[in-house]
Design a protein around this motif. Structure first.
Motif, PDB file in Angstrom:
ATOM      1  N   LEU A  88     -31.045 -18.352  17.337  1.00 33.33           N
ATOM      2  CA  LEU A  88     -29.831 -18.026  16.954  1.00 33.33           C
ATOM      3  C   LEU A  88     -29.023 -18.040  17.521  1.00 33.33           C
ATOM      4  O   LEU A  88     -28.151 -17.469  16.739  1.00 33.33           O
ATOM      5  N   GLY A  89     -28.949 -18.273  19.103  1.00 32.10           N
ATOM      6  CA  GLY A  89     -27.708 -17.717  19.200  1.00 32.10           C
ATOM      7  C   GLY A  89     -27.615 -16.210  19.521  1.00 32.10           C
ATOM      8  O   GLY A  89     -28.293 -15.228  19.258  1.00 32.10           O
ATOM      9  N   SER A  90     -26.136 -15.768  19.656  1.00 34.42           N
ATOM     10  CA  SER A  90     -25.149 -14.235  19.295  1.00 34.42           C
ATOM     11  C   SER A  90     -25.710 -13.959  18.394  1.00 34.42           C
ATOM     12  O   SER A  90     -25.327 -14.283  17.798  1.00 34.42           O
ATOM     13  N   LEU A  91     -26.146 -12.118  18.697  1.00 36.13           N
ATOM     14  CA  LEU A  91     -25.791 -11.682  17.322  1.00 36.13           C
ATOM     15  C   LEU A  91     -24.017 -11.470  16.991  1.00 36.13           C
ATOM     16  O   LEU A  91     -23.790 -10.914  15.041  1.00 36.13           O
ATOM     17  N   GLU A  92     -23.349 -11.328  17.811  1.00 37.49           N
ATOM     18  CA  GLU A  92     -21.822 -11.715  17.039  1.00 37.49           C
ATOM     19  C   GLU A  92     -22.000 -12.654  15.839  1.00 37.49           C
ATOM     20  O   GLU A  92     -21.199 -12.222  14.786  1.00 37.49           O
ATOM     21  N   LYS A  93     -22.137 -13.849  16.069  1.00 34.44           N
ATOM     22  CA  LYS A  93     -21.690 -14.921  15.056  1.00 34.44           C
ATOM     23  C   LYS A  93     -22.493 -14.939  13.451  1.00 34.44           C
ATOM     24  O   LYS A  93     -22.303 -15.423  13.124  1.00 34.44           O
ATOM     25  N   HIS A  94     -23.375 -13.606  14.129  1.00 33.95           N
ATOM     26  CA  HIS A  94     -24.207 -13.705  12.434  1.00 33.95           C
ATOM     27  C   HIS A  94     -23.836 -12.308  12.131  1.00 33.95           C
ATOM     28  O   HIS A  94     -23.882 -12.519  10.830  1.00 33.95           O
ATOM     29  N   LEU A  95     -23.089 -11.259  12.864  1.00 32.21           N
ATOM     30  CA  LEU A  95     -23.153  -9.639  12.273  1.00 32.21           C
ATOM     31  C   LEU A  95     -21.892 -10.228  11.531  1.00 32.21           C
ATOM     32  O   LEU A  95     -21.113  -9.206  10.260  1.00 32.21           O
ATOM     33  N   PHE A  96     -20.806 -10.687  12.124  1.00 27.88           N
ATOM     34  CA  PHE A  96     -19.456 -10.770  11.841  1.00 27.88           C
ATOM     35  C   PHE A  96     -19.004 -12.311  10.449  1.00 27.88           C
ATOM     36  O   PHE A  96     -18.243 -13.052  10.610  1.00 27.88           O
ATOM     37  N   ARG A  97     -20.410 -13.124  10.334  1.00 28.86           N
ATOM     38  CA  ARG A  97     -19.687 -14.263   9.502  1.00 28.86           C
ATOM     39  C   ARG A  97     -19.042 -13.878   7.796  1.00 28.86           C
ATOM     40  O   ARG A  97     -19.748 -12.907   7.744  1.00 28.86           O
ATOM     41  N   ARG A  98     -18.467 -14.516   7.505  1.00 25.40           N
ATOM     42  CA  ARG A  98     -18.084 -14.139   5.944  1.00 25.40           C
ATOM     43  C   ARG A  98     -18.974 -14.787   5.210  1.00 25.40           C
ATOM     44  O   ARG A  98     -18.709 -13.792   4.575  1.00 25.40           O
ATOM     45  N   ALA A 119     -21.423 -10.084  21.336  1.00 23.81           N
ATOM     46  CA  ALA A 119     -21.557 -10.787  22.344  1.00 23.81           C
ATOM     47  C   ALA A 119     -22.905 -11.514  23.291  1.00 23.81           C
ATOM     48  O   ALA A 119     -23.569 -12.809  23.272  1.00 23.81           O
ATOM     49  N   ASN A 120     -23.585 -10.056  24.198  1.00 22.26           N
ATOM     50  CA  ASN A 120     -24.106  -9.981  25.239  1.00 22.26           C
ATOM     51  C   ASN A 120     -25.716 -10.092  24.258  1.00 22.26           C
ATOM     52  O   ASN A 120     -26.712  -9.491  25.703  1.00 22.26           O
ATOM     53  N   ILE A 121     -25.592  -9.896  23.126  1.00 20.83           N
ATOM     54  CA  ILE A 121     -26.922  -9.881  22.750  1.00 20.83           C
ATOM     55  C   ILE A 121     -27.499 -11.106  21.498  1.00 20.83           C
ATOM     56  O   ILE A 121     -26.495 -11.429  20.917  1.00 20.83           O
ATOM     57  N   LEU A 122     -28.288 -11.542  22.445  1.00 22.49           N
ATOM     58  CA  LEU A 122     -29.199 -12.817  22.137  1.00 22.49           C
ATOM     59  C   LEU A 122     -30.540 -13.018  21.169  1.00 22.49           C
ATOM     60  O   LEU A 122     -30.804 -12.102  21.613  1.00 22.49           O
ATOM     61  N   ALA A 137     -34.437  -9.568  19.297  1.00 21.43           N
ATOM     62  CA  ALA A 137     -32.774  -9.651  21.084  1.00 21.43           C
ATOM     63  C   ALA A 137     -33.318  -9.549  21.916  1.00 21.43           C
ATOM     64  O   ALA A 137     -34.165  -8.668  22.745  1.00 21.43           O
ATOM     65  N   LYS A 138     -32.450  -9.678  22.534  1.00 21.83           N
ATOM     66  CA  LYS A 138     -32.814  -9.709  23.968  1.00 21.83           C
ATOM     67  C   LYS A 138     -30.985  -9.739  25.333  1.00 21.83           C
ATOM     68  O   LYS A 138     -30.302 -10.322  24.143  1.00 21.83           O
ATOM     69  N   LEU A 139     -31.065  -8.786  25.703  1.00 19.09           N
ATOM     70  CA  LEU A 139     -29.411  -8.695  26.597  1.00 19.09           C
ATOM     71  C   LEU A 139     -29.097  -9.680  27.755  1.00 19.09           C
ATOM     72  O   LEU A 139     -30.041 -10.195  28.222  1.00 19.09           O
ATOM     73  N   ALA A 140     -27.699 -10.545  27.651  1.00 20.26           N
ATOM     74  CA  ALA A 140     -27.992 -11.808  28.016  1.00 20.26           C
ATOM     75  C   ALA A 140     -26.319 -11.343  29.337  1.00 20.26           C
ATOM     76  O   ALA A 140     -25.736 -10.087  29.022  1.00 20.26           O
ATOM     77  N   ASP A 141     -25.944 -11.354  30.085  1.00 23.38           N
ATOM     78  CA  ASP A 141     -24.709 -11.406  31.078  1.00 23.38           C
ATOM     79  C   ASP A 141     -24.573 -10.752  31.931  1.00 23.38           C
ATOM     80  O   ASP A 141     -24.141  -9.650  30.920  1.00 23.38           O
ATOM     81  N   PHE A 142     -25.012 -10.799  32.644  1.00 26.07           N
ATOM     82  CA  PHE A 142     -25.318  -9.455  34.097  1.00 26.07           C
ATOM     83  C   PHE A 142     -24.140  -9.471  34.923  1.00 26.07           C
ATOM     84  O   PHE A 142     -24.732  -9.139  35.797  1.00 26.07           O
ATOM     85  N   GLY A 143     -23.226 -10.176  35.124  1.00 26.01           N
ATOM     86  CA  GLY A 143     -22.112 -10.150  35.646  1.00 26.01           C
ATOM     87  C   GLY A 143     -21.407  -9.283  36.237  1.00 26.01           C
ATOM     88  O   GLY A 143     -20.813  -9.307  37.581  1.00 26.01           O
TER      89      GLY A 143
END
Length: 442
Positions: free
Chosen positions: A171-181, A220-223, A230-236
């Motif tokens: 399902l990709g990132s939380l960002e793309k779901h939460l802010f979908r118009r 964007a960093n929650i997949l 949900a999982k945390l991503a990007d540990f850079g």
């Protein structure tokens, strides 16, 4: 499972040796891994006091000591096969790190390999991130395993090629779901579930034998997988927490504008409470369905925290700003509990913020309540009846009430008496200003 990426630009400021000027870049593509603190053979030297291997100092160090358990080392040719020669239509996203591709690792890639869907992130040598961030992600995800951290399947480190291979989050990132118009499917119960999983991931990092500060929590960093786990991503940008008698880690300011804790921005002093502030911003975004920073909104609403935090403990005004797409899905008690939790996490006084373990406890009760409510609704609908879980908050002209129903006065600034006021202009100036290279821990 899914991969996290952002097609939308975000403000990400960092002062690093690779970039001495202010930069405005896109979000890095991200993928998350599972976490249970495991030991693995030492990489780059003797084990640290925590029992975990010390991180590799550089690429050559990693190549000479590739000792991460359950993390495969792929060749660049294998990565080309997995992505069909990096076909353009396999691109999932692109960010400050580079391009992210979908792929499949199977017997055609490596003999005897069980077919596995993956997300492959390729470092752009001219991007905003470099070997330091790449090594940090390999190091942390190579050692840490937990259900709410994305799983690192492997990496490729050949010549100038730096790739990371993650489990695929469908399902990709939380960002793309939460802010979908339009077409948002994030119900109240799903948002509580996602918040709980993110909180569990942070609590695990903070409670590890040697604590880890995530430093880049954002939507964007929650997949999300197909069940909205949900999982945390990007540990850079992750960082070892303070040890011994240290109270904080002194470091250069890095992260995403709008999520960084004020004291970290102002002083460079990093603690686990900095992550708690970022979680408060995340909760606020999920409650309101609005981005942390958005200049398309009216001027006073550009910064979501500055505008909305004073309203979080105002039981008359709060319902007016909640994401209308959740109407009828929550009770006043549940809403006020989440709002109060976000209010505490966003305290400008770090000591006034709760531990992530406490946040998990609060959200656990909400999840249980939410499951019971969904069961009641399902039963009522099956009988041809309808129910509204949302309740209008009672009027309170003299003040506000906390979760326990006790009356309390709300400071006009939205801050408690113990919290110092932080000048917004100074805050922004400090965030984008150049700083000295990373200092030693104190």
């Amino acid at each position: 499972m899914g991969v996290c990426f952002s097609a939308q630009g975000q403000f990400q400021f960092s002062q690093s040796q690779n970039s001495q000027k202010k930069t405005l870049g896109k979000n890095s593509a991200v993928y998350q891994m599972n976490t249970d603190c495991k030991e693995s053979s030492a990489v780059g030297g003797k084990p640290s006091p925590s029992g975990l291997p010390l991180p590799p100092k550089n690429i050559k160090d990693l190549q000479s000591n590739p000792g991460y358990e359950n993390v495969d080392i792929f060749t660049y040719e294998e990565m080309k096969l997995a992505t069909k020669q990096f076909r353009p239509d396999y691109i999932l996203g692109e960010g400050g790190f580079g391009v992210v591709y979908k792929g499949v690792v199977d017997e055609n890639v490596r003999a005897g390999y069980k077919s596995t869907k993956v997300a492959i992130k390729e470092l752009n040598p001219e991007g905003f991130q470099g070997d330091r961030e790449w090594l940090a992600e390999v190091n942390y995800l190579g050692q840490l395993s937990h259900p709410n951290l994305v799983k690192l399947i492997g990496y490729c480190c050949e010549d100038d090629h730096r790739l990371l291979v993650y489990e695929y989050m469908s399902l990709g990132s939380l960002e793309k779901h939460l802010f979908r118009r339009v077409g948002c499917t994030l119900t109240w119960s799903k948002r509580v579930k996602i918040a709980l999983h993110a909180a569990k991931g942070l609590a695990f990092l903070h409670g590890a034998e040697r604590s880890v500060i995530y430093r880049d929590l954002k939507t964007a960093n929650i997949l999300l997988d197909e069940c909205y786990n949900a999982k945390l991503a990007d540990f850079g940008l992750a960082k070892d927490g303070p040890s011994g008698d240290q109270t904080h880690v002194s470091t250069r300011v890095m992260g995403t504008y709008g999520y960084a804790a004020p004291e970290y921005v102002m002083t460079g002093h990093l603690t686990s409470r900095s992550d708690v502030y970022g979680f408060g911003v995340l909760l606020l975004e999920m409650l309101l369905g609005k981005r942390a920073m958005d200049k398309s909104r009216p001027c006073r609403e550009h910064n979501l925290v500055e505008w909305a935090r004073p309203l979080l403990n105002h039981n008359k005004k709060l319902p007016r700003i909640i994401d209308p797409r959740m109407d009828g899905q929550y009770t006043t008690k549940a809403l006020m509990k989440v709002a109060d939790l976000a209010y505490q996490c966003l305290s400008q006084n770090p000591k006034g913020r709760p531990l992530m373990s406490h946040v998990v406890e609060v959200l656990e009760t909400l999840k249980e309540d939410g499951n019971a409510q969904e069961e009641v609704m399902a039963n009522l609908h099956s009988r041809g009846k309808s129910v509204t879980l949302y309740e209008a908050a009672p009027s309170d002209s003299q003040g506000t009430r906390n979760v326990d129903g006790q009356r309390r006065r709300r400071p006009e600034s939205g801050r408690s008496k113990s919290e110092a006021s932080i000048d917004t202009d100074q805050y922004v100036s400090a965030l984008v200003s150049d700083s000295d290279p990373e200092s030693t821990k104190i």
